[in-house]
Design a protein around this motif. Structure first.
Motif, short mmCIF file in Angstrom:
data_model
loop_
_atom_site.label_atom_id
_atom_site.label_comp_id
_atom_site.label_asym_id
_atom_site.label_seq_id
_atom_site.Cartn_x
_atom_site.Cartn_y
_atom_site.Cartn_z
N ARG A 1 11.45 0.78 6.26
CA ARG A 1 10.94 -0.58 6.43
C ARG A 1 11.79 -1.62 5.71
O ARG A 1 11.86 -2.78 6.14
CB ARG A 1 9.49 -0.64 5.92
CG ARG A 1 8.74 -1.90 6.31
CD ARG A 1 7.28 -1.85 5.86
NE ARG A 1 7.14 -2.01 4.42
CZ ARG A 1 6.70 -1.07 3.59
NH1 ARG A 1 6.36 0.12 4.07
NH2 ARG A 1 6.58 -1.31 2.30
N LYS A 2 12.46 -1.22 4.62
CA LYS A 2 13.27 -2.17 3.85
C LYS A 2 14.49 -2.62 4.65
O LYS A 2 15.05 -1.86 5.43
CB LYS A 2 13.72 -1.56 2.53
CG LYS A 2 12.60 -1.41 1.50
CD LYS A 2 13.14 -0.88 0.18
CE LYS A 2 14.10 -1.88 -0.45
NZ LYS A 2 14.58 -1.42 -1.78
N ASP B 1 17.46 -3.07 3.73
CA ASP B 1 18.76 -2.49 3.39
C ASP B 1 18.99 -1.13 4.04
O ASP B 1 20.01 -0.47 3.79
CB ASP B 1 18.93 -2.38 1.87
CG ASP B 1 17.86 -1.49 1.24
OD1 ASP B 1 16.92 -1.08 1.93
OD2 ASP B 1 17.98 -1.21 0.02
N ASN B 2 18.06 -0.67 4.90
CA ASN B 2 18.29 0.55 5.66
C ASN B 2 19.23 0.27 6.83
O ASN B 2 19.35 -0.86 7.31
CB ASN B 2 16.95 1.09 6.21
CG ASN B 2 16.09 1.70 5.13
OD1 ASN B 2 16.36 2.79 4.65
ND2 ASN B 2 15.04 0.97 4.73
N ARG C 1 9.18 2.48 2.90
CA ARG C 1 10.36 1.66 2.61
C ARG C 1 11.65 2.43 2.85
O ARG C 1 12.60 1.92 3.42
CB ARG C 1 10.31 1.14 1.18
CG ARG C 1 9.23 0.07 0.95
CD ARG C 1 9.39 -0.56 -0.41
NE ARG C 1 9.12 0.41 -1.48
CZ ARG C 1 7.92 0.61 -2.01
NH1 ARG C 1 6.88 -0.07 -1.56
NH2 ARG C 1 7.75 1.49 -2.97
N ARG C 2 11.69 3.67 2.42
CA ARG C 2 12.80 4.58 2.71
C ARG C 2 12.17 5.82 3.32
O ARG C 2 11.75 6.71 2.62
CB ARG C 2 13.56 4.91 1.43
CG ARG C 2 14.86 5.64 1.67
CD ARG C 2 15.99 4.73 2.04
NE ARG C 2 16.39 3.86 0.95
CZ ARG C 2 17.31 2.93 1.05
NH1 ARG C 2 17.93 2.75 2.20
NH2 ARG C 2 17.63 2.16 0.03
#
Length: 301
Positions: free
Chosen positions: A183-184, A186-187, A198-199
């Protein structure tokens, strides 16, 4: 067993002789594995037309005139149709693969390996509709297997050519040794859904193959309908993350660039609300439909 309609009944568009023969063979071969589904036109007529279009678009001709058909297929049906089919026809994916193989041989196509079929449920389709995607597991015009190599066994695919079909809407290339999903922002592949961690997961290249690993996510990661913490990916695998489907494919020439818009045989006009793999949106008519109780997109393999 239901009768098998001829092309003139449904006013199918004119096509080359090879494509016409292929569609006829597919209709005949698919009638038995798909007979558990009802509808008008029969679902095997719809699927045969879809597959013929995909095979025509993806086939490759070598210098000797041999036409190589794709060998990887994903067939999406409405959730109810997919569950009915899986519950009433044991081994349906293998039966469909066999029907495709026999139809291709009967129509004069060549294959690099035996077809592989993944059946997927998609509630954005109407009951009785189908969507097919086809591609090559490897370039059939590339290197020829040696005498001691089994041509039906998949070769170790290169790092290039791997891709994902994300929720039926877009292609995402897997072109680096490590690719993270979450979800972040920076992925590498961002899935902006509150149920996605998030990861969430990662694709890691190992010996020329991509290994999928779940990173202790909250919702988990499914491959072909089964929870998985680690899975060596094969073409046609359907990954589901919080209802978002990711179909894994391999093709040295890259993912398909375009897919023709699907028009059912009974319709002679273009419908802006029709759904295709690369241009997918929920029709307005679906807004009042009750939500399906199952996951948004699941594989029944």
């Amino acid at each position: 067993m239901k009768g098998r309609p001829t092309s003139c009944v449904y006013n199918l568009p004119p096509m080359e002789d090879g494509s016409r023969r292929l569609q006829e063979h597919l209709r005949d071969g698919l009638a038995r594995p798909l007979q558990a589904l009802t509808g008008e036109p029969p679902i095997w007529v719809v699927v045969a037309e879809q597959l013929t279009r995909e095979i025509d678009a993806a086939s490759k001709r070598d210098g000797r005139g041999h036409v190589f058909a794709p060998d990887q297929f994903t067939l999406s049906l409405h959730t109810i149709d997919a569950r009915t089919l899986a519950g009433n026809t044991p081994g349906v994916q293998e039966a469909i693969a066999g029907a495709i193989h026999d139809a291709l041989q009967g129509a004069g196509f060549s294959l690099a390996r035996f077809p592989h079929v993944t059946l997927s449920a998609d509630p954005t389709l109407r009951i009785g509709e189908a969507r097919a995607i086809a591609w090559h597991s490897r370039d059939p015009l590339g290197s020829v297997p040696s005498a001691g190599e089994d041509a039906d066994e998949p070769l170790t695919p290169p790092a290039v050519g791997a891709f994902l079909i994300v929720d039926g809407k877009r292609h995402f290339r897997l072109d680096r040794p490590l690719i993270t999903i979450g979800r972040k922002l920076d992925n590498h592949l961002v899935l902006p859904d509150p149920h996605v961690s998030r990861r969430h997961a990662e694709f890691r290249l190992q010996g020329g193959r991509y290994m999928l690993r779940d990173l202790d996510s909250t919702a988990g990661t499914r491959v072909n309908g089964q929870l998985a913490t680690e899975h060596l990916l094969q073409p046609g695998d359907v990954i589901t993350i919080s209802g978002i489907s990711l179909i894994y494919g391999e093709d040295p020439t890259g993912p398909p660039g375009a897919t023709q818009r699907y028009t059912p045989p009974t319709m002679g006009h273009k419908d802006p609300n029709q759904v295709t793999p690369l241009n997918m949106r929920r029709p307005d008519a679906f807004a009042t439909r009750p939500a399906d109780s199952g996951p948004g997109d699941e594989s029944l393999e």
